[in-house]
Design a protein around this motif. Structure first.
Motif, PDB file in Angstrom:
ATOM      1  N   ALA A 218       0.832  -1.209   0.000  1.00  0.00           N
ATOM      2  CA  ALA A 218       0.000   0.000   0.000  1.00  0.00           C
ATOM      3  C   ALA A 218       0.864   1.255   0.000  1.00  0.00           C
ATOM      4  CB  ALA A 218      -0.923  -0.009   1.217  1.00  0.00           C
TER       5      ALA A 218
ATOM      6  N   TYR B 206      -3.008   4.506   9.983  1.00  0.00           N
ATOM      7  CA  TYR B 206      -3.769   3.873   8.915  1.00  0.00           C
ATOM      8  C   TYR B 206      -5.058   4.644   8.625  1.00  0.00           C
ATOM      9  CZ  TYR B 206      -0.908  -0.308   8.336  1.00  0.00           C
ATOM     10  OH  TYR B 206       0.121  -1.176   8.040  1.00  0.00           O
TER      11      TYR B 206
ATOM     12  N   THR C   1      -5.668   6.071   4.889  1.00  0.00           N
ATOM     13  CA  THR C   1      -6.754   5.675   3.996  1.00  0.00           C
ATOM     14  C   THR C   1      -7.692   6.845   3.682  1.00  0.00           C
ATOM     15  OG1 THR C   1      -8.006   4.879   5.923  1.00  0.00           O
ATOM     16  CG2 THR C   1      -6.724   3.259   4.696  1.00  0.00           C
ATOM     17  N   THR C   2      -7.976   7.676   4.687  1.00  0.00           N
ATOM     18  CA  THR C   2      -8.829   8.839   4.448  1.00  0.00           C
ATOM     19  C   THR C   2      -8.178   9.803   3.471  1.00  0.00           C
ATOM     20  OG1 THR C   2      -9.750   8.660   6.681  1.00  0.00           O
ATOM     21  CG2 THR C   2     -10.049  10.753   5.546  1.00  0.00           C
TER      22      THR C   2
ATOM     23  N   LEU D 221      -5.961   9.071   1.190  1.00  0.00           N
ATOM     24  CA  LEU D 221      -5.976   8.475  -0.147  1.00  0.00           C
ATOM     25  C   LEU D 221      -7.308   8.744  -0.840  1.00  0.00           C
ATOM     26  CD1 LEU D 221      -4.199   5.038   0.394  1.00  0.00           C
ATOM     27  CD2 LEU D 221      -3.448   6.861  -1.142  1.00  0.00           C
ATOM     28  N   SER D 222      -8.400   8.651  -0.081  1.00  0.00           N
ATOM     29  CA  SER D 222      -9.711   8.982  -0.640  1.00  0.00           C
ATOM     30  C   SER D 222      -9.746  10.440  -1.089  1.00  0.00           C
ATOM     31  CB  SER D 222     -10.812   8.737   0.394  1.00  0.00           C
ATOM     32  OG  SER D 222     -10.825   7.392   0.817  1.00  0.00           O
TER      33      SER D 222
ATOM     34  N   MET E  39      -5.871   1.974  -1.126  1.00  0.00           N
ATOM     35  CA  MET E  39      -6.869   2.020  -0.050  1.00  0.00           C
ATOM     36  C   MET E  39      -7.355   0.622   0.307  1.00  0.00           C
ATOM     37  SD  MET E  39      -9.394   5.274  -0.534  1.00  0.00           S
ATOM     38  CE  MET E  39      -9.597   5.098  -2.300  1.00  0.00           C
ATOM     39  N   THR E  40      -7.586  -0.202  -0.704  1.00  0.00           N
ATOM     40  CA  THR E  40      -8.056  -1.565  -0.459  1.00  0.00           C
ATOM     41  C   THR E  40      -7.050  -2.353   0.365  1.00  0.00           C
ATOM     42  OG1 THR E  40      -9.301  -1.555  -2.543  1.00  0.00           O
ATOM     43  CG2 THR E  40      -8.805  -3.706  -1.558  1.00  0.00           C
TER      44      THR E  40
ATOM     45  N   ALA F 108      -4.630  -1.132   2.345  1.00  0.00           N
ATOM     46  CA  ALA F 108      -4.479  -0.562   3.685  1.00  0.00           C
ATOM     47  C   ALA F 108      -5.661  -0.928   4.573  1.00  0.00           C
ATOM     48  CB  ALA F 108      -4.331   0.957   3.593  1.00  0.00           C
ATOM     49  N   ARG F 109      -6.863  -0.899   4.027  1.00  0.00           N
ATOM     50  CA  ARG F 109      -8.033  -1.251   4.828  1.00  0.00           C
ATOM     51  C   ARG F 109      -8.051  -2.731   5.168  1.00  0.00           C
ATOM     52  NH1 ARG F 109     -12.343   2.617   1.575  1.00  0.00           N
ATOM     53  NH2 ARG F 109     -11.892   4.510   2.776  1.00  0.00           N
TER      54      ARG F 109
ATOM     55  N   ASP G   4      -4.680  -1.110  13.784  1.00  0.00           N
ATOM     56  CA  ASP G   4      -3.665  -0.096  13.504  1.00  0.00           C
ATOM     57  C   ASP G   4      -2.461  -0.339  14.400  1.00  0.00           C
ATOM     58  OD1 ASP G   4      -2.213   2.077  12.811  1.00  0.00           O
ATOM     59  OD2 ASP G   4      -3.882   3.478  12.849  1.00  0.00           O
TER      60      ASP G   4
END
Length: 495
Positions: free
Chosen positions: A25, A86, A90-91, A93-94, A193-194, A196-197, A205
């Motif tokens: 990621a 994390y 991820t946020t 990245l969105s 994102m996929t 990392a989630r 985390d």
């Protein structure tokens, strides 16, 4: 030893579950960030024509991403400490994907500049977490290897940007033209994102070291969060970095009007106040945005100086070579990209093999790498001076390849060396400081060496451009030789 920085506890011999997913990621994220930094250059003529952007607007579109990126980094690192790395990763990245959609659908130059600025903020929030995530996920014995791969991907992305940008613009997929250089980020961000989630859902985390406090009321939680964030420090850091980096980025193109020098001068007291505030906050038992005690560790302090100097040389090298061969010799963007293709190959090979050199020679491997880089730059300068306007790019393949390898051997393991004695709770701050120093060095390098370059090519002839790039290459070789000497200030150890 410096309290809280040296004396890292022994790492677990085992690699955390899902660490390779986290690495994947982070690699996709850094590839995307570096790609976005350079891919726009070859799309500028097309987007300027489409959006009717003038010179200043073009400069803003190219540069605002790096400006907002640098100004956001210290606060971004602290947010990772407070909210979980994390979660922020991820946020952000969105947010980066959304900003890329905005860039790809912009209808005016001003709108595109705003979208690029928002992408820079999101990229900083992502970037400030990656070093901390990788440091937390992998044991210390793996850091040289992990950062070697990380450096290889970052170097490849930086080199691939202009080539990929030219290819996407020429392909004109679905009639989108230049817009595809931004829209390509969407699938990359989605994959990162996929991954990392998935890691977050599997093991939690693992890099989040926040105190677990049972907040009964959401308003109390956010009040405490804002208090711990140090809003005043966040504003001072952003303003101070902006006052420093803005004139360095735009000053040469604007002809260094007096206001740029005033802004540079103002950056000094603002950053001094910020530093004093961080010191007072730490002494009072608070949590600063930047842990100034990091610089009390010799390895981290020396590494910060080397990082700034090296990225100043490296970024100026890319900039001046691109201008010299395109504006001076009239080469196409794709042919200009081919000049640096061996550099990318060498950088990847050097970064991937850097853990072997570190295992053999410890920190002296950095000396070898930057020495090779310096000698290669001297060889390139000599070749360009001898060949003149009849320069054949095949003559440059060997020294350009060697310069890339030297960069990989030096730049890839440098973060691991800097962080070797940084304890876990300080990696968040370090993760923000390292890329901030890179950005400051890059802006300073282009400002200083770019000014020297353009001072030598005022005639506008091919020969004047070659004279200019030769002079700058020799200066870069001398600065790289100085870097080789400075590496001896590192403690005799390996990360």
């Amino acid at each position: 030893m410096t309290a809280g920085i040296t004396g890292r506890a022994a790492d677990s011999a085992a690699i955390r579950p899902g660490a390779w997913i986290a690495l994947s990621a982070c690699l996709i994220a850094v590839f995307m960030q570096m790609l976005d930094l350079t891919i726009v250059h070859t799309a500028v003529p097309a987007l300027a024509l489409d959006l009717r952007a003038d010179g200043p607007a073009e400069l803003l579109i190219v540069s605002v991403y790096g400006l907002t990126f640098a100004c956001t980094l210290p606060t971004a690192a602290r947010l990772g400490d407070l909210l979980g790395r994390y979660a922020v990763f991820t946020t952000a990245l969105s947010g980066f994907a959304a900003a890329s959609v905005w860039c790809g659908t912009a209808s005016s130059a001003g709108e595109l500049a705003l979208a690029r600025g928002s992408a820079g903020v999101a990229a900083a929030l992502v970037s400030a977490q990656t070093i901390a995530i990788l440091t937390g996920e992998f044991p210390e014995r793996m850091h040289a290897t992990v950062f070697g791969v990380y450096g290889a991907v970052a170097g490849l992305a930086g080199m691939a940007g202009p080539l990929l940008g030219g290819a996407l613009v020429d392909a004109d997929a679905f009639g989108l033209g230049w817009r595809t250089v931004f829209l390509i980020n969407i699938p990359l961000a989605g994959i990162a994102m996929t991954l990392a989630r998935r890691q977050l859902a599997t093991v939690g985390d693992a890099t989040d070291d926040r105190p677990r406090q049972p907040y009964r009321r959401r308003v109390d939680r956010w009040t405490l969060l804002l208090r711990r964030l140090d809003i005043g420090g966040a504003v001072l850091s952003a303003v101070g970095l902006g006052l420093l980096i803005y004139p360095l980025t735009f000053g040469r193109a604007l002809g260094w009007p007096p206001i740029t020098l005033v802004l540079l001068g103002l950056s000094i007291p603002v950053l001094a106040v910020f530093g004093w505030g961080q010191y007072r906050r730490a002494r009072g038992g608070g949590e600063p945005l930047v842990r100034l005690e990091l610089f009390g560790d010799r390895g981290f302090a020396v590494g910060a100086v080397l990082t700034a100097l090296f990225y100043g040389v490296f970024t100026a090298l890319l900039f001046t070579v691109s201008v010299a061969v395109q504006s001076g010799l009239g080469w196409s963007a794709s042919r200009a990209g081919l000049v640096m293709l061996p550099f990318a190959v060498g950088a990847v090979a050097g970064a991937l093999s850097s853990p072997i050199l570190m295992a053999l020679w410890g920190t002296r491997a950095l000396t070898v790498g930057v020495t090779v880089f310096a000698v290669a730059l001297g060889a390139i300068a000599s070749t360009v001076h001898t060949a003149g306007p009849d320069l054949d790019i095949r003559e440059l393949t060997g020294p350009v390849l060697a310069a890339g390898a030297g960069m990989g051997w030096f730049a890839a393991p440098l973060p691991a060396v800097m962080l070797a004695r940084v304890v876990h709770r300080a990696t968040g701050s370090a993760s923000g400081i390292v890329p901030t120093v890179q950005q400051i060095g890059s802006a300073l390098g282009v400002a200083v060496l770019g000014t020297v370059f353009f001072a030598h090519c005022r005639e506008g002839t091919a020969q004047s451009y070659l004279t200019a790039i030769t002079a700058v290459l020799w200066i870069m070789a001398a600065l790289s030789a100085l870097l080789a000497i400075l590496t001896f200030a590192f403690p005799r150890r390996q990360p």
